[in-house]
Design a protein around this motif. Sequence first.
Motif, mmCIF file in Angstrom:
data_model
loop_
_atom_site.group_PDB
_atom_site.id
_atom_site.type_symbol
_atom_site.label_atom_id
_atom_site.label_comp_id
_atom_site.label_asym_id
_atom_site.label_seq_id
_atom_site.Cartn_x
_atom_site.Cartn_y
_atom_site.Cartn_z
ATOM 1 N N ILE A 120 0.846 -1.202 0.000
ATOM 2 C CA ILE A 120 0.000 0.000 0.000
ATOM 3 C C ILE A 120 0.876 1.243 0.000
ATOM 4 N N SER A 121 1.939 1.222 0.799
ATOM 5 C CA SER A 121 2.771 2.435 0.830
ATOM 6 C C SER A 121 3.570 2.580 -0.462
ATOM 7 N N GLU A 122 3.961 1.450 -1.067
ATOM 8 C CA GLU A 122 4.640 1.545 -2.380
ATOM 9 C C GLU A 122 3.711 2.132 -3.447
ATOM 10 N N ALA A 123 2.413 1.933 -3.265
ATOM 11 C CA ALA A 123 1.441 2.484 -4.225
ATOM 12 C C ALA A 123 1.144 3.965 -3.932
ATOM 13 N N GLY A 124 1.857 4.515 -2.946
ATOM 14 C CA GLY A 124 1.698 5.932 -2.633
ATOM 15 C C GLY A 124 0.521 6.238 -1.725
ATOM 16 N N LEU A 125 0.007 5.193 -1.046
ATOM 17 C CA LEU A 125 -1.132 5.396 -0.134
ATOM 18 C C LEU A 125 -0.678 5.150 1.310
ATOM 19 N N THR A 126 -1.511 5.559 2.241
ATOM 20 C CA THR A 126 -1.184 5.362 3.650
ATOM 21 C C THR A 126 -2.236 4.466 4.314
ATOM 22 N N THR A 127 -1.846 3.902 5.462
ATOM 23 C CA THR A 127 -2.764 3.002 6.175
ATOM 24 C C THR A 127 -2.998 3.505 7.594
ATOM 25 N N GLY A 128 -4.014 2.939 8.221
ATOM 26 C CA GLY A 128 -4.185 3.144 9.659
ATOM 27 C C GLY A 128 -5.092 4.288 10.045
ATOM 28 N N THR A 129 -4.910 4.733 11.283
ATOM 29 C CA THR A 129 -5.853 5.673 11.894
ATOM 30 C C THR A 129 -6.003 6.982 11.113
ATOM 31 N N GLU A 130 -4.891 7.473 10.553
ATOM 32 C CA GLU A 130 -4.980 8.723 9.786
ATOM 33 C C GLU A 130 -4.877 8.456 8.289
ATOM 34 N N GLY A 131 -4.864 7.189 7.896
ATOM 35 C CA GLY A 131 -4.505 6.844 6.517
ATOM 36 C C GLY A 131 -5.672 6.681 5.557
ATOM 37 N N ASP A 132 -5.303 6.263 4.338
ATOM 38 C CA ASP A 132 -6.302 6.058 3.282
ATOM 39 C C ASP A 132 -7.013 4.711 3.438
ATOM 40 N N VAL A 133 -6.277 3.721 3.952
ATOM 41 C CA VAL A 133 -6.835 2.355 4.019
ATOM 42 C C VAL A 133 -6.862 1.873 5.475
ATOM 43 N N ILE A 134 -8.010 1.419 5.917
ATOM 44 C CA ILE A 134 -8.149 0.829 7.262
ATOM 45 C C ILE A 134 -7.560 -0.586 7.209
#
Length: 341
Positions: free
Chosen positions: A256-270
Amino acid sequence: MRCRRAFCKRASALLLSVLLGITGCGMELQPESLEDPYAHKEEGLTVVGVSQVGSESVWRTANTASIQRVFTQENGYFLIFDNARQKQENQIKALRSFISQQVDYIVFSPIEEEGWDTVLQEAKDAGIPVILMDRNVKVADESLYTTRVGSDFTREGADAGQWLADYLQEQGRQQETINIAILAGTEGATSTIGRSEGFLSVAQEHENWNILEQADAEFTTAKGREEMERMLNTYGDIDVVVSQNDDMAFGAVEAISEAGLTTGTEGDVIVISFDAVRKALEMVEKGIINVDIECNPEQGGLVERVIQKLERGEAVEKAYYVQEKVFTPENVGDYIDSRSY
Ligand code: GYE
């Protein structure tokens, strides 16, 4: 008589283990130990054959360690440990070798549920009690195994679903279409089946939850990364990833981070994960993983208690469950330091 029987058992156990190339993790079998293997051993040990699924995950390594800590010679056991390297045929071979070695107990974590009737019948015919650890079997005759020690995987899956429902409600997203990708564990394994069933039972109650795909990622980081990468390319918008173990979640977060997205509480993906190993709990604390449903690998002690009951001739239940929690950034801080795996 008992001493001679125990000696014979251990002698044949050692010889067969060496011949079959089975390495004892509880006790490394060195070729030189063939010279005089039993000169210093106490008599009357309980012989336990353990067939482990493999070493696919951090959880599995902790589960193996828990067995090896308990079934020691100091505690009165002779452990024959076999790692099946994720192949059912290897497990069946290991079980057959335990039977021919006339072990006192067979403990095993079945890679998948189906396909055990014949070999378990052989164990039963030989009078060897079988204790299932972690995963379950699907057999026509339930008397083919004595008991199972492990987790309630359906409850774990339902806990994940319930957490998501509450979280989306808090965020005011209960009407929004929520696209969900599931990274599933080994096909046919109880942990995969139960976690899917539990989660999907909650998903069914929410019309806005859209399950995009349930991808088979075999409980490994490499597969988790690969399948996540593929799903990111296939589906434009993924709101939630449900990873059925931490190792796959580690791979998914990377993809997900390699795709330029973020995860988690403040991120793009839960991100929802299972197992709750230390590295994952640290990611929960940092807000990279939103929630981790604990799966407790410390099952050795419980397996031993079952064996002690059987040794005393006491009745045992058909299933014993380990205790488990749900970890979020709010409560995880209290548990990280005591996590040994
Ligand atoms: O979640 C995973 C492992 O069956 C509970 O197997 C076990 C699962 C665990 O490889 O990490």
